[in-house]
Scaffold this motif. Structure first.
Motif, mmCIF file in Angstrom:
data_model
loop_
_atom_site.group_PDB
_atom_site.id
_atom_site.type_symbol
_atom_site.label_atom_id
_atom_site.label_comp_id
_atom_site.label_asym_id
_atom_site.label_seq_id
_atom_site.Cartn_x
_atom_site.Cartn_y
_atom_site.Cartn_z
ATOM 1 N N ASN A 188 0.845 -1.194 0.000
ATOM 2 C CA ASN A 188 0.000 0.000 0.000
ATOM 3 C C ASN A 188 0.874 1.235 0.000
ATOM 4 O O ASN A 188 2.105 1.159 0.144
ATOM 5 C CB ASN A 188 -0.989 -0.001 1.179
ATOM 6 N N SER A 189 0.249 2.395 -0.141
ATOM 7 C CA SER A 189 0.995 3.651 -0.249
ATOM 8 C C SER A 189 1.596 4.100 1.082
ATOM 9 O O SER A 189 2.452 4.987 1.108
ATOM 10 C CB SER A 189 0.077 4.757 -0.788
ATOM 11 N N GLY A 231 10.257 -14.020 17.862
ATOM 12 C CA GLY A 231 9.620 -13.090 16.935
ATOM 13 C C GLY A 231 9.217 -13.666 15.599
ATOM 14 O O GLY A 231 8.951 -12.911 14.654
ATOM 15 N N HIS A 232 9.123 -14.989 15.475
ATOM 16 C CA HIS A 232 8.682 -15.590 14.221
ATOM 17 C C HIS A 232 7.171 -15.429 14.058
ATOM 18 O O HIS A 232 6.405 -15.591 15.017
ATOM 19 C CB HIS A 232 9.049 -17.067 14.154
ATOM 20 N N VAL A 233 6.746 -15.131 12.857
ATOM 21 C CA VAL A 233 5.317 -15.048 12.551
ATOM 22 C C VAL A 233 4.736 -16.459 12.580
ATOM 23 O O VAL A 233 5.219 -17.354 11.878
ATOM 24 C CB VAL A 233 5.083 -14.411 11.167
ATOM 25 N N LEU A 234 3.687 -16.662 13.362
ATOM 26 C CA LEU A 234 3.037 -17.975 13.430
ATOM 27 C C LEU A 234 1.790 -18.046 12.557
ATOM 28 O O LEU A 234 1.331 -19.135 12.236
ATOM 29 C CB LEU A 234 2.657 -18.312 14.873
ATOM 30 N N GLU A 235 1.246 -16.873 12.207
ATOM 31 C CA GLU A 235 0.025 -16.854 11.401
ATOM 32 C C GLU A 235 0.101 -15.749 10.361
ATOM 33 O O GLU A 235 0.459 -14.610 10.670
ATOM 34 C CB GLU A 235 -1.205 -16.612 12.280
ATOM 35 N N LEU A 236 -0.242 -16.102 9.138
ATOM 36 C CA LEU A 236 -0.490 -15.125 8.083
ATOM 37 C C LEU A 236 -1.999 -15.075 7.901
ATOM 38 O O LEU A 236 -2.624 -16.049 7.460
ATOM 39 C CB LEU A 236 0.191 -15.547 6.780
ATOM 40 N N GLY A 237 -2.605 -13.959 8.293
ATOM 41 C CA GLY A 237 -4.052 -13.821 8.197
ATOM 42 C C GLY A 237 -4.444 -12.921 7.035
ATOM 43 O O GLY A 237 -3.957 -11.796 6.919
ATOM 44 N N ILE A 238 -5.315 -13.425 6.189
ATOM 45 C CA ILE A 238 -5.813 -12.653 5.055
ATOM 46 C C ILE A 238 -7.236 -12.222 5.380
ATOM 47 O O ILE A 238 -8.130 -13.058 5.547
ATOM 48 C CB ILE A 238 -5.779 -13.472 3.759
ATOM 49 N N GLY A 239 -7.467 -10.921 5.518
ATOM 50 C CA GLY A 239 -8.777 -10.416 5.902
ATOM 51 C C GLY A 239 -9.803 -10.582 4.798
ATOM 52 O O GLY A 239 -9.536 -10.267 3.637
ATOM 53 N N GLY A 293 -10.307 -9.054 10.691
ATOM 54 C CA GLY A 293 -10.497 -9.349 9.277
ATOM 55 C C GLY A 293 -10.861 -8.149 8.435
ATOM 56 O O GLY A 293 -11.141 -8.291 7.241
ATOM 57 N N ALA A 294 -10.846 -6.930 9.023
ATOM 58 C CA ALA A 294 -11.272 -5.736 8.301
ATOM 59 C C ALA A 294 -10.172 -5.132 7.447
ATOM 60 O O ALA A 294 -10.433 -4.244 6.637
ATOM 61 C CB ALA A 294 -11.804 -4.692 9.275
ATOM 62 N N GLY A 295 -8.933 -5.588 7.631
ATOM 63 C CA GLY A 295 -7.825 -5.170 6.777
ATOM 64 C C GLY A 295 -7.424 -6.319 5.873
ATOM 65 O O GLY A 295 -7.726 -7.487 6.166
ATOM 66 N N PRO A 296 -6.733 -6.064 4.793
ATOM 67 C CA PRO A 296 -6.417 -7.129 3.834
ATOM 68 C C PRO A 296 -5.434 -8.172 4.353
ATOM 69 O O PRO A 296 -5.428 -9.301 3.863
ATOM 70 C CB PRO A 296 -5.827 -6.365 2.651
ATOM 71 N N ASP A 324 -5.306 -1.268 4.889
ATOM 72 C CA ASP A 324 -5.710 -1.182 3.490
ATOM 73 C C ASP A 324 -4.547 -1.619 2.608
ATOM 74 O O ASP A 324 -3.420 -1.746 3.068
ATOM 75 C CB ASP A 324 -6.138 0.245 3.120
ATOM 76 N N GLY A 325 -4.845 -1.838 1.327
ATOM 77 C CA GLY A 325 -3.781 -2.204 0.398
ATOM 78 C C GLY A 325 -4.262 -3.144 -0.692
ATOM 79 O O GLY A 325 -5.422 -3.556 -0.732
ATOM 80 N N ASP A 326 -3.345 -3.456 -1.569
ATOM 81 C CA ASP A 326 -3.610 -4.338 -2.700
ATOM 82 C C ASP A 326 -2.825 -5.633 -2.542
ATOM 83 O O ASP A 326 -1.895 -5.729 -1.739
ATOM 84 C CB ASP A 326 -3.196 -3.662 -4.012
ATOM 85 N N HIS A 327 -3.198 -6.615 -3.354
ATOM 86 C CA HIS A 327 -2.443 -7.859 -3.373
ATOM 87 C C HIS A 327 -2.248 -8.326 -4.807
ATOM 88 O O HIS A 327 -3.013 -7.973 -5.701
ATOM 89 C CB HIS A 327 -3.164 -8.948 -2.567
ATOM 90 N N ARG A 328 -1.204 -9.118 -4.988
ATOM 91 C CA ARG A 328 -0.964 -9.746 -6.285
ATOM 92 C C ARG A 328 -0.094 -10.974 -6.051
ATOM 93 O O ARG A 328 0.557 -11.112 -5.018
ATOM 94 C CB ARG A 328 -0.254 -8.778 -7.240
#
Length: 335
Positions: free
Chosen positions: A143-144, A272-280, A300-303, A323-327
């Motif tokens: 995102n910007s 500090g390892h990420v245990l979850e990648l959550g896609i809103g 879940g309100a953010g991407p 906010d933001g985009d994905h690809r």
């Protein structure tokens, strides 16, 4: 590339407040009365003020065997007894006490449960289930504001979400299953094997959650995590830097460094390892979100959000990008 394999966590069987009293819950419970079961008298009264058919959890035995019920737990975590109370019913769980049980947050959470567009959220869940299975390139979020995350997914992972709005008799579904596609490792023995995440995430929302199986030491860390969360919330946001899925920097908007505090609160053994990648997938809620609140409905309100810790030996902390985009990154073809 072969399609990715999803573990057992993937569920395949899967308005305005006043216009319809049950709001979006009618998408979850298409037929019959919708009951709101609450373990707290103050929140039950608020539900009645909103025009909801509300009762206390202790009186749930009066409901029909296959009743439609949204279960709001403000005063306690999920137990076998609670689940047994609603056995055979169509049950949607909202575990308020796992995040922040204060009355203001509980009311806010109830309003957002009514505002949620469950059909749209499930449509997003189906989209992500298909794309993640089909795509072999890395998933990019940007995102910007400075978020630029590259997420390379393993071939075997757990991706948990609810794919169709309606709940059937005997099903017990958490609100989180509608609001996000939660990607985790396929095994607790390989908790860092589901993905590799590199880059920067600029988060507006910070959540702290606890699990019903929390240890005594974990409970102490969770209290520290809440104080960290409150300090970040006052500042307005935080910038996370990640290398090989590990948090290397977490700096608030004021310039204060929270890196070590977050590692400590989520259990330093994870480093500090990420245990979850959550896609809103509940982004239709975005106009109603108050990022300073520690409410599960913000998740879940953010991407995208990044989860550290598991809520048992330390806090589960989610950092939500608003906010933001994905690809998906294209992969080079052979030849």
């Amino acid at each position: 590339m072969p399609a990715r394999h999803y573990g057992d966590a993937m569920t395949t069987d899967l308005s305005t407040l006043r216009r319809i009293p049950e709001g979006g819950l009618r998408q979850v419970f298409p037929e019959g009365d919708v009951h709101i079961a609450v373990d707290d008298a103050e929140l039950a009264e608020y539900g009645r003020e909103l025009g909801l058919r509300t009762l206390l959890v202790e009186n749930a035995g009066e409901l029909p065997p296959e009743a439609n019920v949204a279960v709001f737990l403000r005063n306690g975590l999920v137990t076998r007894d609670v689940r047994r109370t609603f056995k055979g019913m169509r049950a949607l769980l909202i575990p308020i006490s796992s995040f922040d049980p204060t009355l203001e947050i509980a009311k806010y959470t109830m309003r957002l449960v009514l505002e949620t567009d469950y059909e749209k959220a499930c449509k997003w869940n189906r989209y992500w289930a298909r794309r993640i299975a089909e795509e072999s390139g890395a998933l990019i979020f940007s995102n910007s504001a400075g978020t630029d995350l590259k997420c390379s997914l393993a071939m075997e992972l757990n991706a948990s979400a609810w794919l169709n709005p309606a709940i059937k008799p005997g099903q017990w579904v958490s609100i989180a299953a509608y609001a996000e596609m939660s990607i985790t490792a396929p095994s607790s023995k390989d908790w860092h094997g589901a993905f590799t995440i590199e880059g920067t995430a600029v988060a507006s929302g910070v959540l702290v959650a606890t699990d019903a199986r929390v240890t005594a030491e974990g409970a102490e860390r969770i209290e520290r995590a809440k104080r960290v969360r409150d300090e970040i919330a006052v500042q307005g946001g935080i910038r996370l830097e990640l290398e090989n899925s590990r948090l290397v920097s977490a700096v608030g908007d004021s310039g204060k460094d929270f890196t070590e505090a977050i590692k400590d609160a989520t259990n330093p053994e994870y480093d500090g390892h990420v245990l979850e990648l959550g896609i809103g997938t509940n982004m239709a809620l975005l106009p109603h979100i108050e990022w300073q609140y520690n409410s599960q409905l913000n998740e879940g309100a953010g991407p995208v959000h990044l989860g550290f810790g598991e809520g048992m030996t330390g806090a589960h902390m989610d950092f939500v990008v608003p906010d933001g985009d994905h690809r998906f990154e294209r992969t080079r073809q052979n030849g």
